[in-house]
Design a protein around this motif. Sequence first.
Motif, PDB file in Angstrom:
ATOM      1  N   ASN A  44      -4.493  30.261  24.095  1.00  0.00           N
ATOM      2  CA  ASN A  44      -5.325  30.086  25.272  1.00  0.00           C
ATOM      3  C   ASN A  44      -4.687  30.819  26.445  1.00  0.00           C
ATOM      4  N   GLY A  45      -5.505  31.167  27.443  1.00  0.00           N
ATOM      5  CA  GLY A  45      -4.977  31.665  28.691  1.00  0.00           C
ATOM      6  C   GLY A  45      -4.558  33.117  28.690  1.00  0.00           C
ATOM      7  N   VAL A  46      -3.870  33.472  29.779  1.00  0.00           N
ATOM      8  CA  VAL A  46      -3.568  34.877  30.050  1.00  0.00           C
ATOM      9  C   VAL A  46      -2.543  35.449  29.077  1.00  0.00           C
ATOM     10  N   VAL A  47      -1.612  34.628  28.591  1.00  0.00           N
ATOM     11  CA  VAL A  47      -0.627  35.141  27.637  1.00  0.00           C
ATOM     12  C   VAL A  47      -1.315  35.535  26.327  1.00  0.00           C
ATOM     13  N   ALA A  48      -2.267  34.718  25.896  1.00  0.00           N
ATOM     14  CA  ALA A  48      -3.018  35.044  24.675  1.00  0.00           C
ATOM     15  C   ALA A  48      -3.820  36.327  24.851  1.00  0.00           C
ATOM     16  N   LEU A 260     -11.437  36.075  24.059  1.00  0.00           N
ATOM     17  CA  LEU A 260     -10.701  34.824  23.922  1.00  0.00           C
ATOM     18  C   LEU A 260     -11.290  33.967  22.803  1.00  0.00           C
ATOM     19  N   SER A 261     -12.599  34.062  22.620  1.00  0.00           N
ATOM     20  CA  SER A 261     -13.239  33.334  21.530  1.00  0.00           C
ATOM     21  C   SER A 261     -12.701  33.775  20.180  1.00  0.00           C
ATOM     22  N   ARG A 262     -12.491  35.071  20.027  1.00  0.00           N
ATOM     23  CA  ARG A 262     -11.943  35.578  18.761  1.00  0.00           C
ATOM     24  C   ARG A 262     -10.501  35.106  18.555  1.00  0.00           C
ATOM     25  N   ILE A 263      -9.750  35.002  19.638  1.00  0.00           N
ATOM     26  CA  ILE A 263      -8.352  34.563  19.541  1.00  0.00           C
ATOM     27  C   ILE A 263      -8.280  33.109  19.093  1.00  0.00           C
ATOM     28  N   THR A 264      -9.083  32.266  19.703  1.00  0.00           N
ATOM     29  CA  THR A 264      -9.001  30.830  19.461  1.00  0.00           C
ATOM     30  C   THR A 264      -9.850  30.372  18.283  1.00  0.00           C
TER      31      THR A 264
END
Length: 325
Positions: A44-48, A260-264
Motif C-alpha cells: 500500500n501507499g507511496v513505497v509500493a 495500486l490495484s494491481r499491486i494489492t
Amino acid sequence: MVSRRSVIAGGGLGLVASLAAPLLIWGNANAAGTRTLRIGWQKNGVVALAKSQGALERRFAAQGIEVRWSEFTSGPPLLEALGAGALDFGATGDVPPLFAQASGRNLVYVGTYAGSPQGSAILVHKDSPIRTLADLKGRKVAFKRGSSAHNITVKALRKGGLTPDDVEASDLSPPDALAAFRAGSIDAWTIWDPYLAVAEDDPDARVLTTAEGLVPSWSYFLANGDFASETPDVVVDILNELAVVGRAAQSDLDRTVPVLSRITGVREDITRITLTRKGFDLGSVAPMNRDAQAYQQALADEFYGLGILPKPLNIQDIVWQPKAS
C-alpha cells in the motif's frame, strides 16, 4: 483471477526470510562494485508505488546502488528486521517504532507522511449486538500488537469508558485476523487500509468506529541507524524520490488507481476509496517535523503509563539529524 481473500490473506517475506537472505553490509561493494539498498515494504501507499515503477532503481543506478525489496504485512516485523540490520529503510504507522525503540533496536526516524483517520477502523459483524464502544467490554478484539491498530484500540476503548483490561485482546496479523473475523472467532477487528476497504465491502462487516476523532494519522519512514549515519545523502535521495512519486500519483488518481490495484490485488473501486479518504495524501512525504515528534512522544508516554511499553522513551533520541556526508 486472484480472489480478494487469497491476496489479503497472503503473507509477506517476514523477518525470518529477510534474515535468512544473503546480506551485504552497507557500503561494501560486491564484485561488480554494486552496493545493495534493502527496503521493507507493505502492499500500500507511496513505497509500493515507487517499487512498481522502479523509481528508486532509476534514481540510484548511476551511483552503483541496487535496490532489494522485502515484503511485510505489518510494521512490527518490518522494524524488527530494520533494527537488526537486515533492512536499511522502511515505513510504518505510529506504534511500531515505539516498541522497536523500547527493545533497543538500531533505527531512527527520518521522515513522515499523512494518512487518513478514516483509513483505520474497528469492525464488527453486521448482526453483532455491539453497537457502542462500551459494548466491547468482555469481547474478543483482534489487532496486531505494536501496530497502529493497537493505538486506535486503546483510544477507542478509552472513549467508551473502558481500558485494555476490559477486553480480550487477540494479537493477530491482518491476514490471520481477516480469517478469524470471517470465521466468527473474534468479535471485533481493528485494521487499516487496504484491509479495511476490502472488509468494508463484505456485507457481514460493519464499522463500529473509524479513527477519525480518536487519533491523527501519522506514519513514519525509518532507517537503520548505521545506514542513516553512514549514508545521509542516500536517505535524503530516497525521501526526495518518494515525494516525487507521491505527488505525481496523487495528482492523477485515474492512473494511480489501476496501478495500486494491481499491486494489492484489491478491486479498483475499493482502491479508489482508500486513495480518496479525507486527509490522505500520497505526496505528503516530508522530513520528520516537530508536530510528528510531539505526537510520538505523547503516545510513548501514554503507552508507558498504561504498562504497554516496558520503559519511558525519549523520541528525540532516535530522530535523525542529517549531516552532509
